[in-house]
Design an enzyme around this catalytic site. Sequence first.
Site, PDB file in Angstrom:
ATOM      1  N   SER A  47       3.697   0.376   2.795  1.00  0.00           N
ATOM      2  CA  SER A  47       3.722  -1.040   3.991  1.00  0.00           C
ATOM      3  C   SER A  47       3.506  -1.531   3.143  1.00  0.00           C
ATOM      4  CB  SER A  47       2.695  -0.123   4.673  1.00  0.00           C
ATOM      5  OG  SER A  47       2.823   0.944   5.239  1.00  0.00           O
ATOM      6  N   HIS A  56       1.004  -1.313  -0.233  1.00  0.00           N
ATOM      7  CA  HIS A  56       0.048  -0.001  -0.228  1.00  0.00           C
ATOM      8  C   HIS A  56       0.834   1.429   0.413  1.00  0.00           C
ATOM      9  CE1 HIS A  56      -3.239   2.386   0.798  1.00  0.00           C
ATOM     10  NE2 HIS A  56      -2.827   3.175   1.305  1.00  0.00           N
TER      11      HIS A  56
HETATM   12  C1  GRF Z   1       1.509   0.808  -6.009  1.00  0.00           C
HETATM   13  O1  GRF Z   1       1.700   2.344  -5.747  1.00  0.00           O
HETATM   14  C2  GRF Z   1       1.272  -0.046  -5.400  1.00  0.00           C
HETATM   15  O2  GRF Z   1       1.717   0.451  -3.895  1.00  0.00           O
HETATM   16  C3  GRF Z   1      -0.852   0.032  -5.058  1.00  0.00           C
HETATM   17  O3  GRF Z   1      -0.789   1.038  -7.015  1.00  0.00           O
HETATM   18  C4  GRF Z   1       1.220   0.526  -7.648  1.00  0.00           C
HETATM   19  C5  GRF Z   1       0.414  -0.233  -8.211  1.00  0.00           C
HETATM   20  O4  GRF Z   1       2.321   0.413  -8.985  1.00  0.00           O
HETATM   21  N1  GRF Z   1      -1.209  -0.824  -4.459  1.00  0.00           N
HETATM   22  P1  GRF Z   1       2.705  -0.919 -10.212  1.00  0.00           P
HETATM   23  O5  GRF Z   1       1.227  -1.541 -10.502  1.00  0.00           O
HETATM   24  O6  GRF Z   1       3.649  -2.239  -8.655  1.00  0.00           O
HETATM   25  O7  GRF Z   1       3.396  -0.901 -10.810  1.00  0.00           O
END
Ligand code: GRF
Length: 222
Positions: A139, A112
Amino acid sequence: MTRKRVAVLISGRGSNMTALIEAAKDKNFPAEIALVVSNRPDASGLASARDAGIATEIVDHMVYGKERAAFEAVLQDALEQHRIDLICLAGFMRLLTGAFVTRWNERMLNIHPALLPSFKGLDTHERALEAGVKIHGASVHFVVAEMDSGPLIAQGAVPVHDDDTPSTLAARVLAVEHRIYPFALRLVAEGRVRVEKGRCIIAGAAALAGASLVIPGGIPNT
Ligand code: GRF
C-alpha cells in the site's frame, strides 16, 4: 509542466527509491527525484542514488540520540535547501514527530508491504503467512501521525502460494511495490489526489480502473 521536486528518505537498500528514480527519468513524469536522504550512513541505497546522479544527504539519527526534534530540524533544513515539494518514505526506519508530519501533511507518502489496514508494523510477510491470507500486497498512503494509518493512495495485490516462505512472498510483493509507488507518486504530483474524510479521492479514477490492483500473472483458471 513544472515537475514536483521529491526527496526520497531511506534507511537501507533503497530498491523502491530506485524504482522512483527510474520512473522519474521519463521527462513526462510529473516529479523529479531531487534528493535522497538517509538516516544511516551505511545505507546501501546511497551509492545507487549517487550513481544515478542524485544529490544525497546523510542525517544520522545516532548523532541526536533521543532528540527527535533536533534530528528533524536538520532534515527540514536539507529539504528546504533542495526546495522539496514532496517526500517519499521508502524503507525509512524512523518514526517522525507529529509536528513534522503535520508540516508535510498530504505531501509525504509512505510504502508499506501489506494491504493496509491489515498487518501494520513490522514482519508483515510472516504475519500474513501465519494468518493464512490468500491475497497479500502493498500500500502507498499519505503519512499521518499514527503509524501505517494514513489515507490510501494505491494498493497492489499478489496471490499467496501454499509453499511461500516470508522471503518468496516478500519478493513477489516487492515487485508490486516497485510498480505502485511510481504510480501513486504520479497521481499525487499531478494533483489528482484529494483527501476527503480520511479517504483519497482520485480525479479521473474511472480511467484508471484496475490500475491499483495488480495481480501478477492474473488469477489462474482452476
Ligand atoms: C519495503 O518492503 C517497503 O515496503 C518497506 O521497507 C522495504 C524497503 O525496501 N517500508 P527498499 O529499501 O525500498 O528496497
